[in-house]
Scaffold this active site. Structure first.
Site, mmCIF file in Angstrom:
data_model
loop_
_atom_site.group_PDB
_atom_site.id
_atom_site.type_symbol
_atom_site.label_atom_id
_atom_site.label_comp_id
_atom_site.label_asym_id
_atom_site.label_seq_id
_atom_site.Cartn_x
_atom_site.Cartn_y
_atom_site.Cartn_z
ATOM 1 N N SER A 139 0.835 -1.215 0.000
ATOM 2 C CA SER A 139 0.000 0.000 0.000
ATOM 3 C C SER A 139 0.868 1.263 0.000
ATOM 4 C CB SER A 139 -0.882 -0.009 1.250
ATOM 5 O OG SER A 139 -1.463 1.258 1.451
ATOM 6 N N TYR B 228 -2.011 5.356 -4.320
ATOM 7 C CA TYR B 228 -3.011 6.402 -4.069
ATOM 8 C C TYR B 228 -2.332 7.669 -4.576
ATOM 9 C CZ TYR B 228 -5.919 3.607 -0.862
ATOM 10 O OH TYR B 228 -6.747 2.676 -0.301
ATOM 11 N N THR C 215 -5.258 2.464 -7.509
ATOM 12 C CA THR C 215 -6.570 2.179 -6.902
ATOM 13 C C THR C 215 -7.545 3.282 -7.280
ATOM 14 O OG1 THR C 215 -5.561 0.971 -5.093
ATOM 15 C CG2 THR C 215 -7.763 1.842 -4.699
ATOM 16 N N LYS D 33 -7.075 -0.931 -10.030
ATOM 17 C CA LYS D 33 -7.708 -1.753 -8.977
ATOM 18 C C LYS D 33 -9.020 -1.079 -8.589
ATOM 19 C CE LYS D 33 -6.769 -3.516 -4.282
ATOM 20 N NZ LYS D 33 -7.524 -2.686 -3.350
ATOM 21 N N HIS E 240 -12.694 -2.785 -2.892
ATOM 22 C CA HIS E 240 -11.955 -2.360 -1.703
ATOM 23 C C HIS E 240 -12.423 -3.140 -0.467
ATOM 24 C CE1 HIS E 240 -9.059 1.062 -1.328
ATOM 25 N NE2 HIS E 240 -9.130 0.718 -0.056
HETATM 26 C C1 LIG Z 1 -7.541 -2.622 6.708
HETATM 27 C C2 LIG Z 1 -7.552 -2.539 5.201
HETATM 28 C C3 LIG Z 1 -6.741 -1.593 4.582
HETATM 29 C C4 LIG Z 1 -6.725 -1.516 3.182
HETATM 30 N N1 LIG Z 1 -5.877 -0.632 2.576
HETATM 31 C C5 LIG Z 1 -5.828 -0.574 1.238
HETATM 32 C C6 LIG Z 1 -4.903 0.285 0.581
HETATM 33 O O1 LIG Z 1 -4.115 0.961 1.214
HETATM 34 N N2 LIG Z 1 -4.931 0.324 -0.771
HETATM 35 C C7 LIG Z 1 -5.803 -0.429 -1.517
HETATM 36 O O2 LIG Z 1 -5.801 -0.357 -2.743
HETATM 37 N N3 LIG Z 1 -6.660 -1.274 -0.912
HETATM 38 C C8 LIG Z 1 -6.685 -1.381 0.428
HETATM 39 N N4 LIG Z 1 -7.544 -2.250 1.023
HETATM 40 C C9 LIG Z 1 -8.385 -3.129 0.197
HETATM 41 C C10 LIG Z 1 -7.647 -4.436 -0.120
HETATM 42 O O3 LIG Z 1 -6.545 -4.212 -0.939
HETATM 43 C C11 LIG Z 1 -8.562 -5.454 -0.793
HETATM 44 O O4 LIG Z 1 -9.128 -4.877 -1.947
HETATM 45 C C12 LIG Z 1 -9.681 -5.974 0.110
HETATM 46 O O5 LIG Z 1 -9.237 -6.052 1.437
HETATM 47 C C13 LIG Z 1 -10.105 -7.358 -0.348
HETATM 48 O O6 LIG Z 1 -11.192 -7.806 0.400
HETATM 49 P P1 LIG Z 1 -11.045 -8.788 1.667
HETATM 50 O O7 LIG Z 1 -10.515 -7.988 2.797
HETATM 51 O O8 LIG Z 1 -12.451 -9.236 1.885
HETATM 52 O O9 LIG Z 1 -10.114 -9.921 1.288
HETATM 53 C C14 LIG Z 1 -7.558 -2.371 2.415
HETATM 54 C C15 LIG Z 1 -8.345 -3.322 3.063
HETATM 55 C C16 LIG Z 1 -8.339 -3.424 4.426
HETATM 56 C C17 LIG Z 1 -9.184 -4.483 5.086
#
Ligand SMILES: Cc1cc2nc3c(=O)[nH]c(=O)nc-3n(C[C@H](O)[C@H](O)[C@H](O)COP(=O)(O)O)c2cc1C
Length: 417
Positions: A166, A189, A215, A291, A315
Site C-alpha cells: 500500500s 493512491y 486504486t 484496482k 476495496h
Molecule cells: C484494513 C484494510 C486496509 C486496506 N488498505 C488498502 C490500501 O491501502 N490500498 C488499496 O488499494 N486497498 C486497500 N484495502 C483493500 C484491499 O486491498 C482489498 O481490496 C480488500 O481487502 C479485499 O477484500 P477482503 O478484505 O475481503 O479480502 C484495504 C483493506 C483493508 C481491510
C-alpha cells in the site's frame, strides 16, 4: 449457463432479501440469534464466522481455516484497530455479500482424471508464481503487529506469494523489498498533488517494482460506521499515534518521507478522469493495473487506454455499500477484456474453493486482504504464513477433487451458477 441457475438465482435473491429487509432487521421482529446469523447486529463488528475452537489455538499451525484467525484478531487487537480492519460502509452489507456470494457458486467435479501431479502456478507479466493467491495492499499494518508489512513480506517470500504494498503502508518499499528479498508490486493512491504522485512513482521504480497498481475505487471520507463504533468503546489514549488530522496521517507514512506534502489534501482527487490514466502510462515504465474496476464499460475503456491489467475489487466493501459482490462483477469484466489483459480479483475470499471459483470465472490471480491481517494480528509472520499455507492447501485439495491438475484446467465448466 447451467440449468440450475434459475433455482440458485432465486435462492440468492431470497437470502439477499432476508439480509437486507428493514422489517426483518428490526429488533422487534427478529430474535438475537437470527440477527447474528444474518450479521445484522452492529453493536460489535460481526465476525465473518464465530469460532469458539480458535480459543484453543496456541500456534499458527494449529488453525484449521483462516476464519479462526479472525476470532483471534478480534480478541488480541484493541477495539478501534479491529474495527478499522473489519469495517465496511453504512451497514457493512457489501463486506458480507462479497464472501456470501461464493456460497452460491457450485463446483462441478470431474472424475477419473490423473491428478497425481498438480501444478497450481500462474504467470503474470513474465513471472511465474507458484500459486494464484496474492496479498492485497493493506494500509497501516503495524496496527496489527509491530513488524507490520515487513513480517508480511517475510511470509510472502517464504511461501512464494505475490505481495502488493500500500502507498500508506507503515513500512517503506525499500524495507519491504529487503525483507521480501525481491521487488514487490506498488499500489498507488495518487494524491491531489502531481509532484508528490510523480515522486511516489519514481521511488517505486527505483526500488525495482515491476507493477504499479492504481486504486480507482476509494474517495475520501467513506461512511465507515463500524470504525466509529470501535473508537467509541476504545478507552485508550490514541492521540500520540493519531495527532494532526489528515496531514499528520500522511506525514507519518514512510512513502511520503522527504516529500513536500503541504498541498496534499486527499489521497484520491475526485477530479480524476481517464486522462489521468494516460498521464500515469506516460510517466512510468512499470506495468499499470487499475484496482477497483467492476463493470464491463470501464473494463473496455481501460483496455482502450492501454492498461496492462485489472483488479476487480470493491476495496473489500470499504469504499461504498453497492451490494455488488466482486465475484458477480468478475464475469462481465472478463468478457469485456477478451483475454487481452489479465484480470485479478479480490474481496471475500476465505477458502481455497473461493479461489477455485474465481479462477473458473476467469480470474488470473485471486487476492486476500483481511485474512493476512488476521494472521498477522494472531501470530505475526507465522500467522500470515499459516493463512497462505491453508488457502493453498485448500485450493490444491479442490483441484485434485475436481479433476483439474493445472490452473488451465479450471474453466467456466468447472462451476455452476
Ligand atoms: C484494513 C484494510 C486496509 C486496506 N488498505 C488498502 C490500501 O491501502 N490500498 C488499496 O488499494 N486497498 C486497500 N484495502 C483493500 C484491499 O486491498 C482489498 O481490496 C480488500 O481487502 C479485499 O477484500 P477482503 O478484505 O475481503 O479480502 C484495504 C483493506 C483493508 C481491510
Amino acid at each position: 449457463m447451467d440449468s440450475s441457475s434459475g433455482l440458485t438465482g432465486s435462492r440468492r435473491r431470497f437470502l439477499r432479501y432476508l439480509a437486507l429487509s428493514p422489517a426483518l432487521a428490526s429488533p422487534v421482529l427478529m430474535g438475537g440469534s437470527l440477527r447474528k446469523a444474518l450479521s445484522l447486529d452492529f453493536d460489535d463488528p460481526p465476525p465473518e464466522r464465530s469460532s469458539s475452537s480458535s480459543e484453543s489455538i496456541a500456534s499458527a499451525e494449529q488453525a484449521l481455516d483462516v476464519m479462526e484467525f479472525e476470532a483471534l484478531a478480534r480478541k488480541r487487537l484493541p477495539p478501534a484497530h479491529f474495527a478499522y480492519l473489519a469495517t465496511g460502509v453504512d451497514d457493512d452489507a457489501t463486506v458480507r455479500l462479497n464472501h456470501e456470494a461464493y456460497q452460491h457458486i457450485e463446483i462441478r467435479s470431474r472424475r477419473l482424471i490423473d491428478v497425481v501431479k498438480l501444478d497450481s502456478s500462474v504467470e503474470l507479466f513474465g513471472t511465474r508464481w507458484e500459486t494464484p493467491i496474492f496479498l492485497c495492499p493493506v494500509s497501516s499494518m503495524k496496527v496489527f503487529d509491530p513488524e507490520g508489512e515487513v513480517a508480511v513480506a517475510r511470509a510472502a517470500a517464504k511461501q512464494h506469494h505475490l505481495q502488493i504494498l500500500s502507498t500508506v503502508a507503515s513500512s517503506s518499499i525499500e524495507e519491504v523489498t529487503a525483507a521480501r528479498g525481491a521487488p514487490v508490486w506498488q499500489q498507488l493512491y495518487p494524491t491531489n498533488d502531481w509532484a508528490v504522485t510523480r515522486a511516489l512513482i519514481k521511488r517505486a521504480e527505483a526500488a525495482g517494482s515491476p507493477v504499479l497498481v492504481f486504486t480507482v475505487d476509494h474517495q475520501e471520507n467513506a461512511n465507515n460506521e463500524t470504525i466509529a463504533r470501535g473508537r467509541r468503546v476504545d478507552t485508550r489514549d490514541c492521540s500520540l499515534c493519531h495527532a494532526g488530522g489528515f496531514a499528520g496521517y500522511v506525514r507519518r507514512k514512510p512513502m511520503f518521507k522527504g516529500l513536500d506534502i503541504s498541498k496534499v489534501t486527499e489521497l484520491y482527487d475526485p477530479s480524476f478522469t481517464w486522462d489521468f490514466v494516460k498521464r500515469l502510462k506516460d510517466t512510468t515504465t512499470m506495468k499499470l493495473l487499475l484496482k477497483g474496476i467492476v463493470t464491463r464499460e470501464d473494463a473496455e475503456i481501460a483496455v482502450e487506454h492501454g492498461v496492462d491489467g485489472i483488479v476487480v475489487s470493491n476495496h473489500g466493501g470499504r469504499a461504498e455499500d453497492t451490494l455488488r459482490p466482486t465475484i458477480e462483477c468478475l464475469p462481465e469484466v472478463v468478457a469485456a477484456v477478451k483475454g487481452k489483459i489479465p484480470v485479478l480479483v479480490d474481496g471475500g475470499v476465505r477458502r481455497g474453493t473461493d479461489v477455485f471459483k474465481a479462477l473458473a470465472l476467469g480470474a488470473t490471480a485471486v487476492g486476500v486482504g483481511r485474512p493476512q491481517a488476521w494472521g498477522l494480528a494472531g501470530f505475526g509472520q507465522s500467522g500470515v504464513e499459516a493463512v497462505l499455507v491453508i488457502l493453498r492447501r485448500e485450493l490444491e485439495k479442490i483441484m485434485r477433487q475436481a479433476g483439474t491438475p493445472s490452473i488451465a484446467n479450471i474453466t467456466r465448466a468447472s462451476v455452476a451458477l
